[in-house]
Write an enzyme that holds these catalytic residues in place. Structure first.
Site, mmCIF file in Angstrom:
data_model
loop_
_atom_site.group_PDB
_atom_site.id
_atom_site.type_symbol
_atom_site.label_atom_id
_atom_site.label_comp_id
_atom_site.label_asym_id
_atom_site.label_seq_id
_atom_site.Cartn_x
_atom_site.Cartn_y
_atom_site.Cartn_z
ATOM 1 N N HIS A 68 0.817 -1.211 0.000
ATOM 2 C CA HIS A 68 0.000 0.000 0.000
ATOM 3 C C HIS A 68 0.852 1.263 0.000
ATOM 4 O O HIS A 68 1.941 1.288 0.555
ATOM 5 C CB HIS A 68 -0.892 0.027 1.245
ATOM 6 C CG HIS A 68 -1.798 -1.156 1.353
ATOM 7 N ND1 HIS A 68 -2.249 -1.627 2.553
ATOM 8 C CD2 HIS A 68 -2.314 -1.981 0.409
ATOM 9 C CE1 HIS A 68 -3.025 -2.690 2.355
ATOM 10 N NE2 HIS A 68 -3.076 -2.914 1.062
ATOM 11 N N LYS A 85 5.758 5.876 7.795
ATOM 12 C CA LYS A 85 5.231 4.935 8.786
ATOM 13 C C LYS A 85 6.351 4.399 9.661
ATOM 14 O O LYS A 85 7.391 3.968 9.160
ATOM 15 C CB LYS A 85 4.549 3.757 8.091
ATOM 16 C CG LYS A 85 3.358 4.159 7.244
ATOM 17 C CD LYS A 85 2.806 2.984 6.464
ATOM 18 C CE LYS A 85 1.644 3.435 5.591
ATOM 19 N NZ LYS A 85 1.181 2.378 4.711
ATOM 20 N N TYR A 103 1.343 0.827 13.906
ATOM 21 C CA TYR A 103 2.153 1.794 13.192
ATOM 22 C C TYR A 103 1.641 3.201 13.376
ATOM 23 O O TYR A 103 0.457 3.451 13.510
ATOM 24 C CB TYR A 103 2.328 1.446 11.726
ATOM 25 C CG TYR A 103 1.081 1.237 10.891
ATOM 26 C CD1 TYR A 103 0.676 2.183 9.969
ATOM 27 C CD2 TYR A 103 0.350 0.065 11.007
ATOM 28 C CE1 TYR A 103 -0.437 1.977 9.177
ATOM 29 C CE2 TYR A 103 -0.768 -0.156 10.219
ATOM 30 C CZ TYR A 103 -1.160 0.806 9.304
ATOM 31 O OH TYR A 103 -2.265 0.598 8.529
ATOM 32 N N ASP A 119 -6.342 -5.912 -2.043
ATOM 33 C CA ASP A 119 -4.996 -6.375 -2.359
ATOM 34 C C ASP A 119 -4.989 -7.316 -3.558
ATOM 35 O O ASP A 119 -4.026 -7.348 -4.324
ATOM 36 C CB ASP A 119 -4.357 -7.029 -1.142
ATOM 37 C CG ASP A 119 -4.093 -6.021 -0.031
ATOM 38 O OD1 ASP A 119 -4.120 -4.811 -0.303
ATOM 39 O OD2 ASP A 119 -3.872 -6.453 1.115
#
Length: 181
Positions: free
Chosen positions: A62, A71, A131, A168
């Protein structure tokens, strides 16, 4: 903390100082001042995310083209193989990837800057993945690369096909994707 550069400039493995004894352990999972002193990164995190997944679940790859997110990722339960892919066409490392095992046992974290696609696969029975992001999630700006793109040839260390979300499964090939200049 110990900071380990990866073969992709800007992607860093961060090992916090862990203090443990027979009672358990303690560590600072994030300290802005310590991170800035160790890496030179002065980050403003605006969102924390937490996912739980079963073994064989693959999330990614992503990225967002607008409202891009850096991140800082870690695992608090189980183990994952975490992957970052350089998707900046102007980069000398375009299309290259790095994979790092993150686990509750090794306490490692990975810094994935803007301009990289990100994903992970769960290697343990279950994993909890946390995250911090430098921008808010914008679903209209989100893109996804195929996890199995032969151009990337990522070694996900899998014995069988992963479990994927519909999003996905519909990921783009690198050659067809909207990427960073």
């Amino acid at each position: 903390m110990n900071v380990i550069p990866t073969q992709l400039p800007g992607v860093l493995v961060i090992e916090p100082n862990v203090f443990g004894d027979e009672r358990g352990f303690f560590y600072e999972s994030f300290n802005a001042r310590a991170l800035a002193q160790a890496t030179g990164l002065e980050l403003n995190f605006v969102q924390d995310n937490h996912s739980r997944s079963r073994q064989g679940v693959l999330r990614g790859l992503h990225y967002q083209l607008q409202d891009t997110q850096g991140k800082l990722v870690r695992v608090t339960v189980g183990e994952v193989l975490d992957v970052a892919v350089d998707i900046r066409r102007s980069s000398a490392h375009f299309g290259q990837w790095v994979a790092v095992r993150l686990s509750a046992q090794n306490h490692r974290q990975l810094w994935v800057p803007e301009g990289f696609a990100h994903g992970f696969v769960v290697l343990s029975e279950v994993a909890e993945f946390l995250y911090k992001t430098t921008d808010y999630y914008n679903p209209q700006a989100e893109r996804c690369l195929r996890w199995d793109d032969p151009t990337l040839a990522i070694d996900w260390q899998l014995d069988e096909a992963p479990q994927l979300s519909a999003k996905d499964q519909a990921g783009q090939w690198l050659r067809d994707a909207d990427l960073f200049p």
